[in-house]
Design a protein around this motif. Sequence first.
Motif, PDB file in Angstrom:
ATOM      1  N   GLY A 247      50.160 -35.104  32.453  1.00  0.00           N
ATOM      2  CA  GLY A 247      51.354 -34.791  31.687  1.00  0.00           C
ATOM      3  C   GLY A 247      51.076 -33.845  30.534  1.00  0.00           C
ATOM      4  O   GLY A 247      50.020 -33.209  30.475  1.00  0.00           O
ATOM      5  N   SER A 248      52.039 -33.766  29.621  1.00  0.00           N
ATOM      6  CA  SER A 248      51.948 -32.808  28.535  1.00  0.00           C
ATOM      7  C   SER A 248      52.523 -33.408  27.261  1.00  0.00           C
ATOM      8  O   SER A 248      53.497 -34.176  27.306  1.00  0.00           O
ATOM      9  N   ASN A 249      51.958 -33.004  26.133  1.00  0.00           N
ATOM     10  CA  ASN A 249      52.450 -33.497  24.853  1.00  0.00           C
ATOM     11  C   ASN A 249      53.659 -32.699  24.347  1.00  0.00           C
ATOM     12  O   ASN A 249      54.247 -33.063  23.336  1.00  0.00           O
TER      13      ASN A 249
ATOM     14  N   SER B 220      65.574 -41.523  30.283  1.00  0.00           N
ATOM     15  CA  SER B 220      64.833 -40.291  30.596  1.00  0.00           C
ATOM     16  C   SER B 220      65.283 -39.062  29.810  1.00  0.00           C
ATOM     17  O   SER B 220      64.828 -37.952  30.096  1.00  0.00           O
ATOM     18  N   LYS B 221      66.168 -39.214  28.838  1.00  0.00           N
ATOM     19  CA  LYS B 221      66.560 -38.046  28.019  1.00  0.00           C
ATOM     20  C   LYS B 221      65.299 -37.431  27.399  1.00  0.00           C
ATOM     21  O   LYS B 221      64.413 -38.147  26.933  1.00  0.00           O
ATOM     22  N   THR B 222      65.239 -36.092  27.409  1.00  0.00           N
ATOM     23  CA  THR B 222      64.041 -35.384  26.944  1.00  0.00           C
ATOM     24  C   THR B 222      64.193 -34.905  25.497  1.00  0.00           C
ATOM     25  O   THR B 222      65.282 -34.486  25.095  1.00  0.00           O
ATOM     26  N   TYR B 223      63.106 -34.981  24.761  1.00  0.00           N
ATOM     27  CA  TYR B 223      63.070 -34.522  23.363  1.00  0.00           C
ATOM     28  C   TYR B 223      61.852 -33.631  23.170  1.00  0.00           C
ATOM     29  O   TYR B 223      60.849 -33.792  23.858  1.00  0.00           O
ATOM     30  N   LYS B 224      61.907 -32.692  22.216  1.00  0.00           N
ATOM     31  CA  LYS B 224      60.757 -31.878  21.841  1.00  0.00           C
ATOM     32  C   LYS B 224      59.821 -32.742  20.999  1.00  0.00           C
ATOM     33  O   LYS B 224      60.249 -33.330  20.002  1.00  0.00           O
ATOM     34  N   THR B 225      58.548 -32.814  21.359  1.00  0.00           N
ATOM     35  CA  THR B 225      57.609 -33.648  20.597  1.00  0.00           C
ATOM     36  C   THR B 225      57.496 -33.163  19.145  1.00  0.00           C
ATOM     37  O   THR B 225      57.387 -33.961  18.222  1.00  0.00           O
ATOM     38  N   GLN B 226      57.554 -31.830  18.963  1.00  0.00           N
ATOM     39  CA  GLN B 226      57.398 -31.278  17.614  1.00  0.00           C
ATOM     40  C   GLN B 226      58.420 -31.859  16.638  1.00  0.00           C
ATOM     41  O   GLN B 226      58.091 -32.168  15.498  1.00  0.00           O
ATOM     42  N   LYS B 227      59.642 -32.042  17.116  1.00  0.00           N
ATOM     43  CA  LYS B 227      60.716 -32.570  16.257  1.00  0.00           C
ATOM     44  C   LYS B 227      60.389 -33.995  15.820  1.00  0.00           C
ATOM     45  O   LYS B 227      60.564 -34.376  14.665  1.00  0.00           O
ATOM     46  N   ILE B 228      59.900 -34.775  16.774  1.00  0.00           N
ATOM     47  CA  ILE B 228      59.550 -36.171  16.483  1.00  0.00           C
ATOM     48  C   ILE B 228      58.342 -36.211  15.548  1.00  0.00           C
ATOM     49  O   ILE B 228      58.299 -36.965  14.575  1.00  0.00           O
ATOM     50  N   ALA B 229      57.366 -35.329  15.824  1.00  0.00           N
ATOM     51  CA  ALA B 229      56.164 -35.273  14.985  1.00  0.00           C
ATOM     52  C   ALA B 229      56.541 -34.914  13.542  1.00  0.00           C
ATOM     53  O   ALA B 229      56.063 -35.551  12.596  1.00  0.00           O
ATOM     54  N   ASP B 230      57.420 -33.914  13.383  1.00  0.00           N
ATOM     55  CA  ASP B 230      57.808 -33.488  12.032  1.00  0.00           C
ATOM     56  C   ASP B 230      58.348 -34.667  11.228  1.00  0.00           C
ATOM     57  O   ASP B 230      58.032 -34.826  10.047  1.00  0.00           O
ATOM     58  N   HIS B 231      59.159 -35.516  11.900  1.00  0.00           N
ATOM     59  CA  HIS B 231      59.722 -36.669  11.191  1.00  0.00           C
ATOM     60  C   HIS B 231      58.608 -37.671  10.849  1.00  0.00           C
ATOM     61  O   HIS B 231      58.506 -38.121   9.700  1.00  0.00           O
ATOM     62  N   LEU B 232      57.755 -37.975  11.841  1.00  0.00           N
ATOM     63  CA  LEU B 232      56.702 -38.978  11.597  1.00  0.00           C
ATOM     64  C   LEU B 232      55.700 -38.486  10.549  1.00  0.00           C
ATOM     65  O   LEU B 232      55.199 -39.274   9.739  1.00  0.00           O
TER      66      LEU B 232
ATOM     67  N   VAL C 145      46.457 -37.677  17.380  1.00  0.00           N
ATOM     68  CA  VAL C 145      46.385 -36.707  18.485  1.00  0.00           C
ATOM     69  C   VAL C 145      47.338 -35.533  18.203  1.00  0.00           C
ATOM     70  O   VAL C 145      46.973 -34.367  18.363  1.00  0.00           O
ATOM     71  N   MET C 146      48.559 -35.840  17.756  1.00  0.00           N
ATOM     72  CA  MET C 146      49.548 -34.784  17.503  1.00  0.00           C
ATOM     73  C   MET C 146      49.089 -33.856  16.372  1.00  0.00           C
ATOM     74  O   MET C 146      49.297 -32.646  16.445  1.00  0.00           O
ATOM     75  N   HIS C 147      48.438 -34.429  15.344  1.00  0.00           N
ATOM     76  CA  HIS C 147      47.905 -33.600  14.251  1.00  0.00           C
ATOM     77  C   HIS C 147      46.856 -32.638  14.796  1.00  0.00           C
ATOM     78  O   HIS C 147      46.854 -31.455  14.466  1.00  0.00           O
ATOM     79  N   LEU C 148      45.949 -33.160  15.642  1.00  0.00           N
ATOM     80  CA  LEU C 148      44.874 -32.330  16.201  1.00  0.00           C
ATOM     81  C   LEU C 148      45.448 -31.207  17.063  1.00  0.00           C
ATOM     82  O   LEU C 148      45.025 -30.053  16.964  1.00  0.00           O
ATOM     83  N   ILE C 149      46.436 -31.551  17.914  1.00  0.00           N
ATOM     84  CA  ILE C 149      47.015 -30.549  18.819  1.00  0.00           C
ATOM     85  C   ILE C 149      47.767 -29.481  18.019  1.00  0.00           C
ATOM     86  O   ILE C 149      47.679 -28.296  18.306  1.00  0.00           O
ATOM     87  N   GLN C 150      48.482 -29.918  16.989  1.00  0.00           N
ATOM     88  CA  GLN C 150      49.247 -28.969  16.177  1.00  0.00           C
ATOM     89  C   GLN C 150      48.348 -27.923  15.523  1.00  0.00           C
ATOM     90  O   GLN C 150      48.708 -26.762  15.408  1.00  0.00           O
TER      91      GLN C 150
END
Length: 262
Positions: free
Chosen positions: A122-124, A133-145, A72-77
């Motif tokens: 919600g939102s990706n 509940s600490k918030t993170y940018k999804t892009q940062k996590i995606a880049d690592h994965l 899903v993250m690849h498609l959205i990116q």
Amino acid sequence: MSMTNDPKDLSKALKSCDTGCVLTGAGISVGSGIPDFRSENGLWTKYDPGVYASYQRFIQDPSYFWEMHIDVMHLIQKAAPNPAHKALAELEDNQYITGVITQNIDGLHQKAGSETVYELHGSNETCSCIICSKTYKTQKIADHLFSFEKEELVTLMRKGKEIPTCQCGGWIKPDVVLFGEMMPLTSLKSAEELAASSDIIVVVGSSLQVQPAAALPFVTKRTGGAISIINKEPTPVDAVATHVIHEDAEKVLPKLVELLQQ
Ligand code: NAD
């Protein structure tokens, strides 16, 4: 009014009403390369939602969710707004609609320029720790994965390794609503108020099978408004709609904008 499938009738209705709104689903982003869930090539032909999109399952073993969500993250990116998203931003700009209620998590309405967007599922864009509940940018996590080869990563995750984890030790989850999870109540309340105050609700690219989103057209109807459907395939709500257009959203919506300019 009796049922019609002519976009001209929908443009006349939007011209003569005080306020309109739009409810979108996965179908509006198909033209941007993000497949919907329930169609033939949909993600759920590959991933059983009861396993891969279940909150219960996530808290037992997040590896299944991530296995699907990496795709899903690849498609959205890779995706950019298509003419349907852009047409909705124009409709809001020209005050034919007050806002967009969406079931999508891809952020493409905002990218297209829509200002008032209520995200029911919600939102990706962001992730949160399920414990603190600490918030993170999804892009940062995606880049690592994305730095792993997918098969290798899934194997590691099944063993409990490389699962995105917060400083506090809790698992991190994208802020998208899974089955069995609470919906963001403030978005739902705003969406209901918008649907109730609208003279017309235009549903775009939704099979109207997921509640409570599927009930919103009836909120508009109960308060005296009309329902319009723009969807490739028939929906269970077509029978009570005033306008039913079974065509691609990226073809119909720009045509609608053009008709409104005449
Ligand atoms: P759905 O998959 O149940 O239905 C999509 C509908 O769109 C189908 O009826 C299909 O006929 C129609 N469609 C397909 N291509 C179209 C096009 N080009 N123009 C017009 N219509 C088209 O989607 P849903 O009703 O949104 O429910 C699915 C759930 O999955 C939602 O909860 C949503 O959060 C999630 N989802 C989101 C995305 C995304 O963010 N882009 C993608 C897939 C699923």
